[in-house]
Scaffold this motif. Structure first.
Motif, short mmCIF file in Angstrom:
data_model
loop_
_atom_site.label_atom_id
_atom_site.label_comp_id
_atom_site.label_asym_id
_atom_site.label_seq_id
_atom_site.Cartn_x
_atom_site.Cartn_y
_atom_site.Cartn_z
N ILE A 119 4.64 -4.07 10.30
CA ILE A 119 4.18 -3.60 8.99
C ILE A 119 2.79 -3.00 9.18
N MET A 120 2.54 -1.86 8.53
CA MET A 120 1.20 -1.25 8.56
C MET A 120 0.68 -1.11 7.13
N PRO A 121 0.12 -2.20 6.59
CA PRO A 121 -0.33 -2.16 5.20
C PRO A 121 -1.63 -1.36 5.03
N LYS A 122 -1.72 -0.67 3.90
CA LYS A 122 -2.94 0.10 3.60
C LYS A 122 -3.88 -0.74 2.73
N ALA A 123 -5.16 -0.69 3.03
CA ALA A 123 -6.15 -1.45 2.26
C ALA A 123 -6.11 -1.07 0.78
#
Ligand SMILES: [Zn+2]
Length: 461
Positions: A119-123
């Motif tokens: 998963i590459m969550p965005k701030a």
């Protein structure tokens, strides 16, 4: 047994996961306001290597890598502009900048054969989680607010320096006199959890409502909030470049452990610096090198990966064009060897055991690479056994060797036509024509060997 140097305890320790057979891995990701430079990418290769070694040891890995698209200021001292907004006038601009550089970063990962994080969550899409954590810190007495910001109160967390292992006084942390300080900030080392859109940040473009008025989160809180959400309060291992150890990673620990009352990451792995021709990389020095710079100069991105693997992740790596060329040559030789391999079969047990031992010894890739070359050069095993073992090694090394081998076996039609014509010429003893055709085949990128069993053709690297 997998052993790793834990930067938190500064010792080599046996890796033990919280849940059997599973690993929760958090990697500090890019701030998407510019292209990643090859120093950033070295850290990403280290994290990928670690992940591949876990998988090689039959662990299932859940890897989280954040995308920073808000709150990372141009200075670590909670001052300066938000990096994302430096060249932006509207929200549309910020989003476009983030999208452009996220895309470029993902392309870099792909070119370097780095496995995609789970998963590459965005701030910017996790502000609610960040607000929730800040509220918890205030409620528990670890944070306070002024007219300008909400701060973490470092004096409330006595273990603050445990990751850096240095006395705070020794670190010359107060040396920020030139910065106009918020008069309500208790201690210069306290850091911002939430910026209010007043004063110097009055015109900040990205803003959210919060219990403290409109504003935006500080940089460090995103990693605490997002690791919490996706990996839980305590997770196995956290990786980052060594330059993030302080203040970023130090602040992550302070926030998470104070809010949760539980340990944060059990293991920390920090990748050392990449030096450019013996110096630090920076735009001002004119040596800001991206992956595209290497590609434009005719290098294979995997030659950079190979170069990174030849040095240990805890050693500084001095990048020079000569060292990259040497890595490219080594990779070409490797691909050349691979293309002559037969169908993989059986395997070379002793080599496999040595290789496993090397990578399980704190990711000793220089040794692993040496073992790989010993395997290629040995006469003890047939090419089919070497192929089997080498392709296994490549699950860790990630140099796409099996792909190269498969491609090398597929001869393009036009080349096959030249080969057939040459066979015809040889049958009629027209050696001049046969030689000419061999040259043409070579120009097309293939090498032809005449053996007692007939010709053998392979791709030229
Ligand atoms: Zn982080």
């Amino acid at each position: 047994m997998l052993k790793l140097f834990n930067s938190l305890t500064r010792t080599i320790e046996e890796f033990k996961p919280i849940k059997p057979d599973q690993v929760g891995l958090y990697t500090c990701g890019p701030t998407v306001y510019n292209y990643a430079h090859i120093g950033n990418l070295r850290t990403m290769i280290m994290s990928d290597l670690l992940r591949r070694v876990f998988e090689y040891n039959a662990y299932e890995v859940k890897q989280i890598m954040n995308i920073t698209d808000v709150g990372h200021l141009t200075s670590d001292a909670d001052t300066g502009e938000d990096k994302m907004e430096k060249n932006a006038k509207t929200k549309q601009d910020v989003l476009a900048i983030a999208e452009k550089y996220t895309k470029s970063f993902l392309n870099d990962l792909k070119a370097l054969n780095i496995e995609s994080p789970t998963i590459m969550p965005k701030a910017s899409e996790h502000v609610a989680e960040q607000i929730e954590m800040i509220e918890s810190l205030i409620n528990k007495g670890f944070a306070y607010q002024s007219d300008e910001a909400v701060y973490f109160d470092v004096s409330k967390f006595p273990e603050y320096n445990k990751l850096i292992g240095q006395n705070l006084d020794e670190m010359k942390l107060g040396a920020r006199q030139e910065v106009v300080q918020d008069p309500k900030k208790k201690n210069p080392i306290d850091f911002v959890l939430w910026f209010k859109t007043v004063g110097r940040y009055e015109n900040h473009i990205l803003r959210w409502d919060s219990p403290w008025g409109t504003g935006f989160p500080g940089w460090h809180i995103e990693c605490s909030a997002m690791s919490n959400k996706y990996l839980g309060m305590t997770f196995d291992i956290h990786t980052a470049g060594i330059d993030l150890k302080f203040p970023h990673n130090t602040n992550e620990i302070a926030q998470s452990e104070s809010a949760n009352g539980k340990p944060f990451a059990n293991f920390w792995l920090h990748g050392e610096h990449l030096l450019i021709q013996d110096g630090r990389m920076g735009k001002s020095e004119g040596n800001f090198i991206t992956l595209q710079t290497l590609i434009d100069k005719g290098f294979n991105p995997l030659a950079f990966r190979y170069l990174v693997l030849t040095s240990h992740y805890r050693s500084k790596l001095n990048f020079t064009w000569e060292s990259l060329q040497a890595a490219q040559n080594a990779l070409n030789n490797l691909n050349q060897e691979v293309s002559s391999f037969d169908e993989p079969r059986v395997g070379c047990a002793q080599f496999e055991q040595d290789f496993l031992q090397a990578v399980n010894n704190d990711l000793d890739t220089p040794k692993a690479i040496a073992i790989m070359w010993d395997l290629i050069k040995t006469d003890e095993f047939p090419a089919s056994a070497k192929a089997q073992t080498l392709f296994k090694f490549d699950q860790v090394l990630g140099l796409k060797l099996e792909e190269t081998w498969k491609k090398s076996k597929a001869i393009p039609k036009e080349v096959q036509k030249l080969v057939d014509e040459r066979e015809e010429a040889r049958k009629t003893k027209d050696f001049a024509k046969s030689d000419e055709l061999r040259k043409e085949i070579e120009t097309a990128g293939y090498l032809l060997d005449d053996t007692l069993d007939g010709y053998k053709i392979k791709k030229k690297f």
